[in-house]
Design a protein around this motif. Structure first.
Motif, PDB file in Angstrom:
ATOM      1  N   UNK A 123       0.982  -1.111   0.044  1.00 59.05           N
ATOM      2  CA  UNK A 123       0.029   0.055  -0.007  1.00 59.05           C
ATOM      3  C   UNK A 123       0.839   1.263  -0.055  1.00 59.05           C
ATOM      4  N   UNK A 124       0.253   2.298  -0.545  1.00 59.80           N
ATOM      5  CA  UNK A 124       0.976   3.644  -0.187  1.00 59.80           C
ATOM      6  C   UNK A 124       0.114   4.336   0.552  1.00 59.80           C
ATOM      7  N   UNK A 125       0.952   5.026   1.588  1.00 63.44           N
ATOM      8  CA  UNK A 125       0.437   5.945   2.461  1.00 63.44           C
ATOM      9  C   UNK A 125       0.664   7.327   2.688  1.00 63.44           C
ATOM     10  N   UNK A 126      -0.357   8.370   2.735  1.00 66.05           N
ATOM     11  CA  UNK A 126       0.127   9.661   2.743  1.00 66.05           C
ATOM     12  C   UNK A 126       1.158  10.012   3.786  1.00 66.05           C
ATOM     13  N   UNK A 127       1.896  11.182   3.634  1.00 64.91           N
ATOM     14  CA  UNK A 127       2.941  11.429   4.526  1.00 64.91           C
ATOM     15  C   UNK A 127       2.552  11.376   6.079  1.00 64.91           C
ATOM     16  N   UNK A 128       1.325  12.089   6.256  1.00 61.96           N
ATOM     17  CA  UNK A 128       0.853  12.147   7.610  1.00 61.96           C
ATOM     18  C   UNK A 128       0.756  10.777   8.445  1.00 61.96           C
ATOM     19  N   UNK A 129       0.453   9.839   7.622  1.00 64.77           N
ATOM     20  CA  UNK A 129       0.636   8.268   8.189  1.00 64.77           C
ATOM     21  C   UNK A 129       1.896   7.756   8.099  1.00 64.77           C
ATOM     22  N   UNK A 130       2.705   7.760   6.996  1.00 67.12           N
ATOM     23  CA  UNK A 130       3.854   7.218   6.735  1.00 67.12           C
ATOM     24  C   UNK A 130       4.922   7.477   7.864  1.00 67.12           C
ATOM     25  N   UNK A 131       5.019   8.590   8.580  1.00 68.19           N
ATOM     26  CA  UNK A 131       5.872   8.780   9.666  1.00 68.19           C
ATOM     27  C   UNK A 131       5.804   7.699  10.912  1.00 68.19           C
ATOM     28  N   UNK A 145      -5.446  -5.106  12.083  1.00 66.44           N
ATOM     29  CA  UNK A 145      -4.270  -5.175  12.756  1.00 66.44           C
ATOM     30  C   UNK A 145      -3.353  -5.857  11.920  1.00 66.44           C
ATOM     31  N   UNK A 146      -2.388  -5.385  11.324  1.00 64.45           N
ATOM     32  CA  UNK A 146      -1.360  -5.987  10.511  1.00 64.45           C
ATOM     33  C   UNK A 146      -0.037  -5.625  10.863  1.00 64.45           C
ATOM     34  N   UNK A 147       0.927  -6.478  10.755  1.00 59.80           N
ATOM     35  CA  UNK A 147       2.443  -6.172  11.052  1.00 59.80           C
ATOM     36  C   UNK A 147       2.903  -5.732   9.857  1.00 59.80           C
ATOM     37  N   UNK A 148       3.668  -4.736   9.798  1.00 61.08           N
ATOM     38  CA  UNK A 148       4.467  -4.152   8.644  1.00 61.08           C
ATOM     39  C   UNK A 148       5.652  -4.968   8.252  1.00 61.08           C
ATOM     40  N   UNK A 149       5.710  -5.673   7.086  1.00 63.03           N
ATOM     41  CA  UNK A 149       6.768  -6.432   6.803  1.00 63.03           C
ATOM     42  C   UNK A 149       7.952  -5.805   6.094  1.00 63.03           C
ATOM     43  N   UNK A 150       7.853  -4.686   5.446  1.00 63.05           N
ATOM     44  CA  UNK A 150       8.857  -3.691   4.770  1.00 63.05           C
ATOM     45  C   UNK A 150       8.156  -2.568   4.620  1.00 63.05           C
ATOM     46  N   UNK A 151       9.042  -1.437   4.544  1.00 62.47           N
ATOM     47  CA  UNK A 151       8.763  -0.185   4.387  1.00 62.47           C
ATOM     48  C   UNK A 151       9.802   0.793   3.561  1.00 62.47           C
ATOM     49  N   UNK A 152       9.209   1.380   2.687  1.00 63.00           N
ATOM     50  CA  UNK A 152      10.096   2.342   1.806  1.00 63.00           C
ATOM     51  C   UNK A 152       9.773   3.491   2.042  1.00 63.00           C
ATOM     52  N   UNK A 153      10.631   4.471   2.526  1.00 58.23           N
ATOM     53  CA  UNK A 153      10.336   5.699   3.136  1.00 58.23           C
ATOM     54  C   UNK A 153      10.312   6.664   1.681  1.00 58.23           C
ATOM     55  N   UNK A 154      11.209   6.395   0.767  1.00 56.82           N
ATOM     56  CA  UNK A 154      11.192   7.155  -0.193  1.00 56.82           C
ATOM     57  C   UNK A 154      10.094   7.502  -1.023  1.00 56.82           C
ATOM     58  N   UNK A 155       9.108   6.240  -0.848  1.00 53.50           N
ATOM     59  CA  UNK A 155       7.817   6.300  -1.766  1.00 53.50           C
ATOM     60  C   UNK A 155       6.580   6.147  -0.814  1.00 53.50           C
ATOM     61  N   UNK A 156       6.964   6.147   0.650  1.00 54.02           N
ATOM     62  CA  UNK A 156       5.787   5.926   1.507  1.00 54.02           C
ATOM     63  C   UNK A 156       4.973   4.616   1.285  1.00 54.02           C
ATOM     64  N   UNK A 157       5.650   3.391   0.882  1.00 48.45           N
ATOM     65  CA  UNK A 157       5.007   2.260   0.657  1.00 48.45           C
ATOM     66  C   UNK A 157       5.168   1.445   1.680  1.00 48.45           C
ATOM     67  N   UNK A 158       4.476   0.465   2.074  1.00 47.65           N
ATOM     68  CA  UNK A 158       4.732  -0.480   2.871  1.00 47.65           C
ATOM     69  C   UNK A 158       4.028  -1.800   2.485  1.00 47.65           C
TER      70      UNK A 158
END
Length: 219
Positions: A123-131, A145-158
């Motif tokens: 998914x892609x998240x808006x910056x207000x949530x991505x932080x 309720x889900x666990x984040x397996x991977x996160x790409x800060x440059x694209x705000x995708x998890x």
């Protein structure tokens, strides 16, 4: 407060004014069992209050602010499947994480791929949530309720790995690329941010260092 463990599926549609009708699918016995007037129910992660109980559902108010900030205000959401969960009772099991039902914003599904043991959904998240997103941390997607397996800060995708049971018993199985979803960041991350942001503290606190942590039993 909720735990992010979905108890059933339903549909939602406007009836009059700000009132909305949420109808159960397959009777959702866990929700019907003891639902009462004034109870809180998470509808796709949005906390709504039961104002009238129906044979196969209930009536609740979704304010203009709620519709603006969540997927409930999008026409494609109405009459489609929504996740349902009743509020956590004192002494109840917290199988997921603390979900407040206060959606931070709307995200979007990028990809959904089946693997040998799960579904990997990005998914892609808006910056207000991505932080608030961190690898191995918790996030609520449509109230799940889900666990984040991977996160790409440059694209705000998890990316999250969804087990078959969760995938089949929630509306994640009905999402396609481009589908909008409600996102709520972990409440713990929000409190940490508040306490560590300069100007937000009401009192002056000692700087947090390794020495400070060791003296207070954290190391």
């Amino acid at each position: 407060m909720f735990t992010g463990l979905v108890q059933g599926l339903g549909t939602i549609k406007p009836v009059r004014g700000n009132l909305w009708q949420i109808s159960y699918l397959n009777q959702s016995p866990m929700i019907i069992q003891d639902l009462a007037y004034g109870d809180s129910v998470a509808v796709d992660g949005v906390c709504l209050t039961v104002e009238e109980i129906l044979k196969d559902g209930f009536i609740a108010t979704a304010s203009p602010e709620t519709l603006r900030r969540t997927t409930l205000g999008k026409e494609e959401t109405q009459q489609k499947y929504v996740n349902l969960e009743t509020s956590l009772r004192v002494g109840g099991k917290v199988g997921g994480h603390f979900v407040m039902g206060h959606v931070d914003g709307i995200g979007q599904l990028i990809t959904s791929e089946q693997t040998a043991s799960s579904w990997e959904m990005t998914f892609v998240a808006p910056e207000a949530i991505a932080r608030y997103i961190v690898p191995k941390g918790s996030i609520a997607v449509n109230g799940i309720s889900l666990t984040v397996a991977a996160y790409k800060s440059e694209s705000s995708q998890f990316t999250v790995a969804v087990i078959p049971l969760t995938y089949s018993e929630t509306n994640l199985s009905h999402l396609v690329a481009g589908s909008w979803v409600n996102l709520e960041g972990d409440i713990l991350g929000k409190y940490v941010e508040k306490f560590l942001t300069p100007g937000n503290n009401h009192h002056q606190h000692e700087e947090i260092t390794t020495t400070f942590l060791a003296e207070n039993g954290y190391l």
